[in-house]
Design an enzyme around this catalytic site. Structure first.
Site, PDB file in Angstrom:
ATOM      1  N   HIS A  25      57.312  38.364 106.557  1.00 56.37           N
ATOM      2  CA  HIS A  25      59.045  38.220 106.817  1.00 56.37           C
ATOM      3  C   HIS A  25      59.777  36.819 107.821  1.00 56.37           C
ATOM      4  O   HIS A  25      59.102  37.207 108.668  1.00 56.37           O
ATOM      5  CB  HIS A  25      59.490  39.620 106.522  1.00 56.37           C
ATOM      6  CG  HIS A  25      61.401  39.475 106.676  1.00 56.37           C
ATOM      7  ND1 HIS A  25      62.152  38.876 106.927  1.00 56.37           N
ATOM      8  CD2 HIS A  25      61.523  39.630 104.989  1.00 56.37           C
ATOM      9  CE1 HIS A  25      63.515  39.119 105.964  1.00 56.37           C
ATOM     10  NE2 HIS A  25      62.902  39.185 104.614  1.00 56.37           N
ATOM     11  N   ASP A  49      59.628  42.640  98.309  1.00 56.82           N
ATOM     12  CA  ASP A  49      59.308  41.930  96.631  1.00 56.82           C
ATOM     13  C   ASP A  49      57.982  42.970  96.355  1.00 56.82           C
ATOM     14  O   ASP A  49      57.411  42.394  95.711  1.00 56.82           O
ATOM     15  CB  ASP A  49      59.045  40.337  97.034  1.00 56.82           C
ATOM     16  CG  ASP A  49      60.016  39.883  96.701  1.00 56.82           C
ATOM     17  OD1 ASP A  49      60.682  39.200  98.048  1.00 56.82           O
ATOM     18  OD2 ASP A  49      61.147  40.009  96.095  1.00 56.82           O
TER      19      ASP A  49
HETATM   20  C1  SDX Z   1      62.995  37.426 100.615  1.00 53.51           C
HETATM   21  O1  SDX Z   1      64.692  35.816 104.446  1.00 53.51           O
HETATM   22  C2  SDX Z   1      65.259  36.489 104.057  1.00 53.51           C
HETATM   23  O2  SDX Z   1      66.063  38.254 104.489  1.00 53.51           O
HETATM   24  C3  SDX Z   1      64.013  36.736 102.436  1.00 53.51           C
HETATM   25  C4  SDX Z   1      64.146  38.147 101.621  1.00 53.51           C
HETATM   26  C5  SDX Z   1      65.576  38.083 101.501  1.00 53.51           C
HETATM   27  O3  SDX Z   1      66.125  39.060 101.288  1.00 53.51           O
HETATM   28  O4  SDX Z   1      66.073  37.031 100.740  1.00 53.51           O
HETATM   29  O5  SDX Z   1      63.747  39.297 102.319  1.00 53.51           O
HETATM   30  C6  SDX Z   1      63.806  37.944 100.454  1.00 53.51           C
HETATM   31  O6  SDX Z   1      62.331  35.857 100.744  1.00 53.51           O
HETATM   32  C7  SDX Z   1      61.048  38.282 101.669  1.00 53.51           C
HETATM   33  C8  SDX Z   1      59.502  37.024 101.107  1.00 53.51           C
HETATM   34  C9  SDX Z   1      58.819  37.244 100.187  1.00 53.51           C
HETATM   35  N1  SDX Z   1      57.838  36.331 100.369  1.00 53.51           N
HETATM   36  C10 SDX Z   1      56.496  36.444 100.298  1.00 53.51           C
HETATM   37  O7  SDX Z   1      55.975  37.714  99.806  1.00 53.51           O
HETATM   38  C11 SDX Z   1      55.372  35.130 100.342  1.00 53.51           C
HETATM   39  C12 SDX Z   1      54.322  36.022 100.941  1.00 53.51           C
HETATM   40  N2  SDX Z   1      55.434  35.549 102.794  1.00 53.51           N
HETATM   41  C13 SDX Z   1      54.711  34.619 103.243  1.00 53.51           C
HETATM   42  O8  SDX Z   1      55.172  32.854 102.466  1.00 53.51           O
HETATM   43  C14 SDX Z   1      55.599  34.154 104.725  1.00 53.51           C
HETATM   44  O9  SDX Z   1      55.981  35.705 105.007  1.00 53.51           O
HETATM   45  C15 SDX Z   1      57.522  34.435 104.763  1.00 53.51           C
HETATM   46  C16 SDX Z   1      57.382  32.483 103.828  1.00 53.51           C
HETATM   47  C17 SDX Z   1      57.955  34.988 103.857  1.00 53.51           C
HETATM   48  C18 SDX Z   1      57.551  33.815 105.962  1.00 53.51           C
HETATM   49  O10 SDX Z   1      57.040  32.996 106.111  1.00 53.51           O
HETATM   50  P1  SDX Z   1      57.268  31.836 108.213  1.00 53.51           P
HETATM   51  O11 SDX Z   1      58.527  32.600 108.007  1.00 53.51           O
HETATM   52  O12 SDX Z   1      57.355  31.016 107.974  1.00 53.51           O
HETATM   53  O13 SDX Z   1      56.010  33.079 108.366  1.00 53.51           O
HETATM   54  P2  SDX Z   1      54.771  32.175 109.572  1.00 53.51           P
HETATM   55  O14 SDX Z   1      54.417  30.844 109.103  1.00 53.51           O
HETATM   56  O15 SDX Z   1      55.995  32.548 110.970  1.00 53.51           O
HETATM   57  O16 SDX Z   1      54.001  33.698 109.720  1.00 53.51           O
HETATM   58  C19 SDX Z   1      53.395  33.519 110.796  1.00 53.51           C
HETATM   59  C20 SDX Z   1      51.996  33.851 110.811  1.00 53.51           C
HETATM   60  C21 SDX Z   1      51.047  32.104 109.850  1.00 53.51           C
HETATM   61  O17 SDX Z   1      49.577  32.163 110.200  1.00 53.51           O
HETATM   62  P3  SDX Z   1      49.468  31.681 111.784  1.00 53.51           P
HETATM   63  O18 SDX Z   1      49.748  30.375 111.661  1.00 53.51           O
HETATM   64  O19 SDX Z   1      50.208  31.928 112.981  1.00 53.51           O
HETATM   65  O20 SDX Z   1      47.758  31.820 111.560  1.00 53.51           O
HETATM   66  O21 SDX Z   1      51.751  34.620 109.512  1.00 53.51           O
HETATM   67  C22 SDX Z   1      51.060  34.159 108.702  1.00 53.51           C
HETATM   68  C23 SDX Z   1      51.627  32.105 108.000  1.00 53.51           C
HETATM   69  O22 SDX Z   1      50.131  31.793 108.023  1.00 53.51           O
HETATM   70  N3  SDX Z   1      51.474  34.124 107.241  1.00 53.51           N
HETATM   71  C24 SDX Z   1      50.676  34.955 106.326  1.00 53.51           C
HETATM   72  C25 SDX Z   1      51.391  35.112 105.381  1.00 53.51           C
HETATM   73  N4  SDX Z   1      52.727  34.988 105.637  1.00 53.51           N
HETATM   74  C26 SDX Z   1      52.158  34.721 107.194  1.00 53.51           C
HETATM   75  N5  SDX Z   1      49.416  35.560 105.930  1.00 53.51           N
HETATM   76  C27 SDX Z   1      49.172  35.080 104.993  1.00 53.51           C
HETATM   77  N6  SDX Z   1      50.043  35.874 103.699  1.00 53.51           N
HETATM   78  C28 SDX Z   1      51.080  35.904 104.214  1.00 53.51           C
HETATM   79  N7  SDX Z   1      51.851  36.585 103.019  1.00 53.51           N
END
Ligand code: SDX
Length: 357
Positions: free
Chosen positions: A234, A291
């Site tokens: 998130h 989700d």
């Molecule tokens: C919603 O904002 C809100 O409030 C949204 C929401 C709402 O009510 O409106 O809560 C609803 O959109 C929930 C999120 C739904 N999306 C997903 O489940 C898709 C999977 N999640 C990711 O794509 C991700 O976690 C996000 C998009 C939710 C957040 O992305 P960020 O903030 O860009 O995450 P980040 O890049 O800070 O992550 C840090 C690290 C990274 O790795 P490094 O570069 O440090 O090595 O964590 C990794 C990312 O690659 N990472 C994941 C991951 N999410 C982040 N790796 C694997 N699987 C994941 N799901």
């Protein structure tokens, strides 16, 4: 709110800042029932979409078109649009639900089912989705309660991607319908509202392959955006999304009450346990978000997978409305213009075509 409230009452709270008293709740419910049908000419808009059109594309387009059917509510003159806020917000909350149900019926080649003014919000939606001209859908209290819980948990959530989009568009003095339509477009992305659908696709693939989730977890750790463990992580929650916990618990209760044993729920729980023990996720503070389990509940209610994000949009509409009004009614409000750090080329002379290679 998840324990004691329902979606309509929570929507009122988010829009007006206080829980409604009995008279306010009755009036709000009457407004929503009054505005549940859509303009009959809207049927023609549906006819224009090819079969297989994504319900979110339809929803965004038709929400924007509300300003054409109710021009007095969408003048793009902020003070006038604010003066009609109560009617416009009731129309948005009520009709987003009707339009969603109509897009489902259209996708199945089924006749539209008109709303019933005697039914509460969620029951009316399920009636429009699943009744037939010759037979009414019978909604059980458990199903209605599960849908209310799902919708109210999605009702608002700070400055997420789609709500910020609503504010951005609203800051240009665009009307509420147009601004919400833009928010719905942003919500459709798989990293945002589209994640609930992507989660179910992931769980189904694990089930079909007889995998225990190991392959998906390994792929998710590759770091590429296209392999992420959907439903995990998130932008702001660096711990368990409280909504995920509530929905996860509700899954057990709802499926038990409905007598459903969904293998995808068992896979989800196995995946959650495996990820929560894996340093890649723990070190990055990646936990289940709203989700991760929500698709399980919607599947139990008979909602088809391509409608999952549309359900999120129905739930989030009160949050979009409230944020639009906050932007529109700010007397010192200015058009949004994010700052940027320009890293492109510096001054370059124009090169005539003959000299370009
Ligand atoms: C919603 O904002 C809100 O409030 C949204 C929401 C709402 O009510 O409106 O809560 C609803 O959109 C929930 C999120 C739904 N999306 C997903 O489940 C898709 C999977 N999640 C990711 O794509 C991700 O976690 C996000 C998009 C939710 C957040 O992305 P960020 O903030 O860009 O995450 P980040 O890049 O800070 O992550 C840090 C690290 C990274 O790795 P490094 O570069 O440090 O090595 O964590 C990794 C990312 O690659 N990472 C994941 C991951 N999410 C982040 N790796 C694997 N699987 C994941 N799901």
């Amino acid at each position: 709110l998840a324990q004691y409230s329902d979606f309509v009452e929570t929507a009122y709270l988010i829009i007006h800042g206080e829980l409604p008293n009995a008279k306010q709740r009755r009036h709000f419910g009457d407004l929503l029932r009054l505005h549940s049908p859509v303009h009959s000419a809207m049927d023609h808009l549906f006819e224009g979409f090819p079969l297989g059109s994504h319900p979110m594309a339809i929803l965004s387009a038709l929400l924007n078109s509300l300003g054409c059917y109710y021009p007095h509510l969408a003048t793009n003159r902020v003070q006038e649009d604010l003066a009609n806020f109560e009617e416009a917000s009731a129309i948005a909350i009520s009709k987003v639900r009707t339009i969603a149900a109509m897009s489902y019926r259209k996708s199945r080649g089924l006749p539209y089912i008109y709303p019933k003014r005697t039914l509460p919000y969620c029951e009316n939606f399920l009636h429009m989705m699943f009744s037939q001209p010759y037979e009414d859908y019978v909604c059980t209290p458990e199903v209605a309660q599960a849908l209310n819980l799902f919708l109210l948990l999605h009702a608002d959530h700070e400055q997420n991607c789609s709500t910020s989009t609503v504010r951005m568009v609203g800051s240009s003095a665009a009307n509420m319908f147009t601004s919400i339509s833009a928010g719905i477009s942003a919500l459709s992305g798989p990293l945002h509202g589209g994640a609930n659908t992507a989660v179910m696709g992931m769980l189904q693939a694990i089930h079909d392959e007889g995998d225990d989730g190991t392959r998906f977890i390994a792929a998710a750790k590759s770091g590429s955006k296209s392999n992420r463990l959907m439903g995990f992580g998130h932008a702001v929650y660096k711990n368990f999304d409280p909504r995920a916990r509530i929905i996860g618990e509700a899954c057990d209760i709802v499926l038990k009450r409905l007598g459903i044993d969904d293998p995808l729920l068992h896979i989800a729980k196995t995946l959650e346990q495996a990820a929560l023990k894996d340093d890649y996720f723990v070190s990055r503070k990646l936990y289940p978000n709203v989700d991760f389990y929500s698709g399980i509940i919607m599947r139990a209610l008979g909602i088809p997978m391509n409608m999952f994000t549309t359900m999120f949009a129905i739930g989030r509409t009160p949050g979009y409305i409230s944020n639009w009004r906050e932007v529109a009614s700010n007397p010192k409000g200015r058009i949004y213009r994010p700052r940027q750090i320009y890293v492109g080329a510096t001054k370059r002379d124009y090169v005539p075509m003959v000299q370009r290679h």
